[in-house]
Design a protein around this motif. Structure first.
Motif, short mmCIF file in Angstrom:
data_model
loop_
_atom_site.label_atom_id
_atom_site.label_comp_id
_atom_site.label_asym_id
_atom_site.label_seq_id
_atom_site.Cartn_x
_atom_site.Cartn_y
_atom_site.Cartn_z
N TRP A 153 0.98 -1.35 -0.07
CA TRP A 153 -0.09 -0.02 0.22
C TRP A 153 0.95 1.14 -0.05
O TRP A 153 1.90 1.30 0.65
CB TRP A 153 -0.98 -0.11 1.26
N PHE A 154 0.59 2.26 -0.89
CA PHE A 154 1.38 3.54 -1.17
C PHE A 154 0.35 4.64 -1.07
O PHE A 154 -0.74 4.81 -1.55
CB PHE A 154 2.08 3.30 -2.40
N LYS A 155 1.24 5.73 -0.69
CA LYS A 155 0.66 6.85 -0.75
C LYS A 155 1.31 7.70 -1.96
O LYS A 155 2.34 7.81 -2.35
CB LYS A 155 0.85 7.90 0.61
N VAL A 156 0.25 7.89 -2.99
CA VAL A 156 0.92 8.36 -4.48
C VAL A 156 0.95 10.12 -4.31
O VAL A 156 0.22 10.68 -3.64
CB VAL A 156 -0.18 8.11 -5.57
N SER A 157 2.35 10.31 -4.77
CA SER A 157 2.43 11.82 -4.59
C SER A 157 2.35 12.53 -5.90
O SER A 157 2.66 13.97 -6.17
CB SER A 157 3.92 12.06 -3.85
N ASP A 158 2.09 12.05 -7.22
CA ASP A 158 2.06 12.59 -8.34
C ASP A 158 0.54 12.60 -9.05
O ASP A 158 -0.09 11.89 -8.43
CB ASP A 158 3.00 12.34 -9.25
N ASP A 159 0.24 13.01 -10.01
CA ASP A 159 -0.85 12.96 -10.70
C ASP A 159 -0.96 11.86 -11.46
O ASP A 159 -0.33 11.48 -12.32
CB ASP A 159 -1.03 14.19 -11.90
N ALA A 160 -2.00 11.08 -11.08
CA ALA A 160 -2.39 9.50 -11.52
C ALA A 160 -2.63 9.87 -13.07
O ALA A 160 -2.18 8.87 -13.90
CB ALA A 160 -3.40 8.79 -10.83
N ALA A 161 -3.57 10.61 -13.40
CA ALA A 161 -3.85 10.76 -14.74
C ALA A 161 -2.60 11.13 -15.57
O ALA A 161 -2.67 10.32 -16.71
CB ALA A 161 -5.10 11.86 -14.92
N ALA A 162 -1.68 11.79 -15.34
CA ALA A 162 -0.71 12.17 -16.03
C ALA A 162 0.28 10.82 -16.18
O ALA A 162 0.99 10.55 -17.10
CB ALA A 162 0.18 13.32 -15.76
N ALA A 163 0.30 10.23 -15.00
CA ALA A 163 1.09 8.80 -14.91
C ALA A 163 0.61 7.91 -15.90
O ALA A 163 1.32 7.22 -16.71
CB ALA A 163 1.22 8.31 -13.70
N LEU A 164 -0.70 7.80 -15.98
CA LEU A 164 -1.32 6.63 -16.89
C LEU A 164 -1.20 7.24 -18.34
O LEU A 164 -0.77 6.22 -19.11
CB LEU A 164 -2.76 6.79 -16.39
N ALA A 165 -1.12 8.62 -18.62
CA ALA A 165 -1.14 8.95 -20.04
C ALA A 165 0.38 8.55 -20.50
O ALA A 165 0.56 8.40 -21.76
CB ALA A 165 -1.19 10.60 -19.79
#
Length: 187
Positions: free
Chosen positions: A91-103
């Motif tokens: 389990w992680f706390k994400v620190s960046d924009d998931a949408a941009a990472a997925l793009a």
């Protein structure tokens, strides 16, 4: 009396109630719209029910169904549990924009999860949103009829991680991504 480890009591964490020994389906049909608090989940667990922790709201999960596929991946120490002998949830706390990472990997910005494959074989999933991971003190009955208890392995809060870095790291060790939508279209 089974208790949810306190490490899962994090700001913004949300929970799904499950039947004893079951991973799916959740008890409630509106589980994505009306998740439960830690205290509600703890009460359910104390009565023998299984618990899922929702991805989203700043948290992501990594299921390592074949841990050997991930041995070259460098990850920070994070909340980790065993889901059955030799399989892990992280389990992680994400620190960046998931949408941009997925793009960056040509995936839709609202992707719920990514199925992971190494050498053409499934090895795990990245849980992004609108999905969950089953956590301790849950349990399940294995194919051979034995009981597998979910066990906390790293009792530390979720480490902060950049999703784009995780996805790049997975690709660097030869892990490919698919989505449920792509899997269904292929079928």
């Amino acid at each position: 009396m089974a208790e949810i480890p306190q490490v899962f009591n994090q700001p913004g964490a949300a929970f799904v109630l499950l039947r004893p020994s079951q991973k799916f389906p959740p008890l409630e049909t509106a589980w994505q719209e009306k998740p439960h608090s830690y205290n509600e989940a703890a009460a359910h667990a104390s009565n023998g029910g299984n618990i899922g922790i929702l991805a989203g709201n700043g948290y992501i999960g990594l299921d390592q169904d074949s841990p050997e596929a991930f041995k070259e991946l460098e990850l920070p120490v994070t909340c980790t549990w065993e889901t059955r002998p030799g399989r892990y949830g992280l389990w992680f706390k994400v620190s960046d924009d998931a949408a941009a990472a997925l793009a960056s990997i040509s995936k839709k910005p609202d992707q719920a999860q990514l199925k992971l494959f190494k050498s053409g074989r499934p090895c795990g999933e990245v849980k992004l949103e609108r999905t969950y991971q089953v956590i301790p003190p849950s349990w399940k009955t294995l194919e051979d009829g034995s009981r597998a208890d979910y066990k906390l392995m790293q009792d530390v809060p979720p480490a902060e991680i950049r999703l784009v870095a995780l996805l790049e790291g997975l690709q660097a060790i030869g892990i490919a991504f698919s989505s449920k939508l792509e899997s269904n279209a292929a079928k």
